[in-house]
Motif scaffolding. Structure first.
Motif, short mmCIF file in Angstrom:
data_model
loop_
_atom_site.label_atom_id
_atom_site.label_comp_id
_atom_site.label_asym_id
_atom_site.label_seq_id
_atom_site.Cartn_x
_atom_site.Cartn_y
_atom_site.Cartn_z
N ASP A 374 0.82 -1.21 0.00
CA ASP A 374 0.00 0.00 0.00
C ASP A 374 0.85 1.26 0.00
O ASP A 374 0.36 2.35 0.32
CB ASP A 374 -0.93 0.01 1.22
N ASP A 375 2.17 1.13 -0.35
CA ASP A 375 3.13 2.23 -0.47
C ASP A 375 3.53 2.83 0.87
O ASP A 375 4.23 3.85 0.89
CB ASP A 375 2.59 3.35 -1.38
N GLU A 376 3.12 2.25 1.98
CA GLU A 376 3.57 2.73 3.28
C GLU A 376 5.02 2.29 3.50
O GLU A 376 5.40 1.18 3.15
CB GLU A 376 2.68 2.18 4.38
N LEU A 377 5.82 3.19 4.09
CA LEU A 377 7.23 2.91 4.33
C LEU A 377 7.45 2.57 5.80
O LEU A 377 6.95 3.26 6.69
CB LEU A 377 8.09 4.11 3.94
N MET A 378 8.23 1.51 6.03
CA MET A 378 8.62 1.13 7.37
C MET A 378 10.10 0.74 7.33
O MET A 378 10.71 0.69 6.26
CB MET A 378 7.76 -0.02 7.90
N ALA A 379 10.67 0.48 8.50
CA ALA A 379 12.09 0.12 8.60
C ALA A 379 12.25 -1.01 9.60
O ALA A 379 11.50 -1.11 10.58
CB ALA A 379 12.93 1.32 8.99
N LEU A 380 13.25 -1.86 9.33
CA LEU A 380 13.61 -2.94 10.23
C LEU A 380 15.03 -2.73 10.69
O LEU A 380 15.94 -2.56 9.88
CB LEU A 380 13.47 -4.29 9.53
N ALA A 381 15.23 -2.73 12.02
CA ALA A 381 16.56 -2.56 12.60
C ALA A 381 16.63 -3.35 13.89
O ALA A 381 15.75 -3.18 14.76
CB ALA A 381 16.87 -1.08 12.85
N ASP A 382 17.63 -4.21 13.99
CA ASP A 382 17.82 -5.03 15.18
C ASP A 382 16.58 -5.86 15.51
O ASP A 382 16.21 -6.06 16.68
CB ASP A 382 18.19 -4.16 16.39
N VAL A 389 9.43 8.42 9.36
CA VAL A 389 8.83 9.75 9.39
C VAL A 389 9.73 10.68 8.58
O VAL A 389 10.93 10.78 8.85
CB VAL A 389 8.69 10.27 10.83
N PRO A 390 9.20 11.37 7.57
CA PRO A 390 10.03 12.28 6.77
C PRO A 390 10.63 13.40 7.62
O PRO A 390 9.99 13.93 8.53
CB PRO A 390 9.06 12.84 5.72
#
Length: 450
Positions: A374-382, A389-390
């Motif tokens: 759905d074009d939502e951006l997320m991140a994976l870390a650890d 968030v821009p």
């Protein structure tokens, strides 16, 4: 005996007329005539009496030349031809038989529809073809052992625009397990189909598809011996990453004929699905995808899917706790900047947890940016998921004001540091000024001033 001129007879009727004529003349007994014609004693007597009264014409079927009582009415014939040229255009006779029965309650056989179309001069788009002599691969034994995937570009909505329908079909049963339309053949379409299959049926043992770069890296099989000795491997595709996570084996086909089951599915859908869209009034991709959510289960599979050779189901349930939103997405690797941000698509982002707190990152920290369907951006870390968030710097809004201030400040400083007109430095720095003044205003110029 009555005569009515020449009588057209079939070969069997002509043979019967000859034998009955001989029986009437006494050349055959009734029993001998019955044995030759395969008729009973009483039937031969009836035919002899009819021959004596009417001649050879009496032996012809009484219904010849008359309209059958079961003949389809002319109004129905015209209605069938009109529908074949409008709403049902492109449908096979078998498909039109189903449509007339379900929508109008007309019980017409496919052969009758074919004869009507031929009489009315309407071309039939599909004709039965004898199968070609090819050695076929046996179907998988169990449902879920093998799933074939592919995409087909076609004018699915009938508006002259080519779009790609992505689909998946179970090899053992011929059951369609997922359908999705996109503008072009793309990763998003295949991930949508895969999600439909995972949610409704489960995880298959293997997926069979072509060698498109969505499935297979173009560098696969092209590494040199030196690169292989150095430990280099072909990069993994996004779809390959998803299959590896799910534990699904991928099999690459080397020809369209190798995955003929889904190729034949496209031939069926290009006839039936287009008409289904037309009758449902579907004109947009969004409405088409909503319609496809139930089309396979309610309309296609009940008619075309069959039973597997073994009743055991090979589909496995998705591992509990698997986040399909994060798994079925595009993953890109990024390095954190010195200000605890990551750059993606020309924009900087900061990582924010579920409590709204910003995650601090050291420079060079590996972060996986996830672009969901759905074009939502997320991140994976650890091992944790964060919202991206821009970062708004405000540089673009302040630049014009600061530039104007700097220009004004520079002009003011130049005015303060410029030498007076009476100073000798003024004429040294601007030697042409008194000359120009003298040319334009000679009365203002006095000797000794330049």
């Amino acid at each position: 005996m009555k005569t009515r001129g020449d009588v057209l007879m079939k070969a069997e009727e002509a043979r019967r007329a000859f034998v009955i004529k001989q029986a009437v003349a006494g050349a055959f007994t009734v029993r001998e005539a019955g044995e030759v014609l395969g008729l009973s004693y009483r039937q031969v007597i009836r035919l002899k009496n009819r021959y004596r009264k009417e001649g050879a014409v009496g032996l012809v079927h009484k219904g010849r030349g008359k309209a059958s009582n079961r003949r389809i009415a002319q109004e129905i014939r015209k209605f069938v031809a009109e529908k074949a040229k409008s709403d049902f255009e492109g449908a096979s006779c078998q498909h039109m038989e189903e449509l007339f029965a379900s929508r109008y309650g007309l019980e017409l056989s496919a052969k009758s529809i074919g004869r009507i179309l031929k009489e009315q001069g309407v071309a039939c788009a599909h004709r039965h073809r004898s199968p070609k002599g090819r050695r076929c691969r046996e179907r998988s034994r169990r449902r879920g052992d093998l799933v074939q995937m592919d995409a087909s570009p076609f004018d699915w909505l009938g508006d002259g625009v080519m779009r790609s329908l992505h689909g998946a079909i179970d090899d053992a049963t011929g059951e369609v397990v997922g359908l999705w339309i996109e503008k072009n053949e793309c990763l998003s379409g295949y991930l949508r189909v895969l999600r439909q299959m995972l949610e409704r049926h489960g995880v298959p043992r293997a997926i069979y598809a072509d060698r498109h770069t969505i499935f297979v890296s173009p560098k696969t099989g092209k590494l040199t011996i030196e690169e292989e000795l150095q430990g280099k491997v072909a990069p993994q595709t996004q779809f390959g990453r998803v299959l590896e996570t799910l534990g699904v084996r991928f099999i690459a086909a080397r020809s369209p004929q190798a995955k003929g089951r889904i190729e034949r599915l496209w031939r069926t859908l290009q006839s039936r699905l287009v008409i289904a869209f037309r009758l449902a009034g579907i004109r947009t991709v969004e409405a088409a995808n909503d319609f496809l959510g139930t089309y396979a289960e309610q309309m296609h599979n009940p008619k075309f899917a069959g039973a597997p050779a073994e009743a055991q189901n090979a589909f496995l349930p998705v591992v509990e706790g698997t986040n399909l939103d994060l798994l079925l997405a595009r993953h890109e690797q990024r390095k954190a900047c010195g200000d605890s941000t990551v750059a993606f698509g020309g924009q900087k982002y900061r990582l924010q947890d579920s409590r709204g707190r910003t995650r601090l990152l050291r420079r060079g920290k590996a972060v996986t940016v996830v672009e969901k369907l759905d074009d939502e951006l997320m991140a994976l870390a650890d091992g944790e998921a964060f919202v991206l968030v821009p970062v708004v710097t405000g540089k673009s809004s302040e630049e014009p004001a600061s530039e104007e201030k700097s220009l004004a400040r520079g002009a003011q400083e130049r005015e303060q540091t410029s030498p007076a007109a009476e100073s000798s430095w003024h004429w040294y720095l601007h030697p042409r000024e008194p000359i120009a003044r003298a040319i334009h205003n000679p009365q203002e110029t006095t000797p000794g001033t330049w």
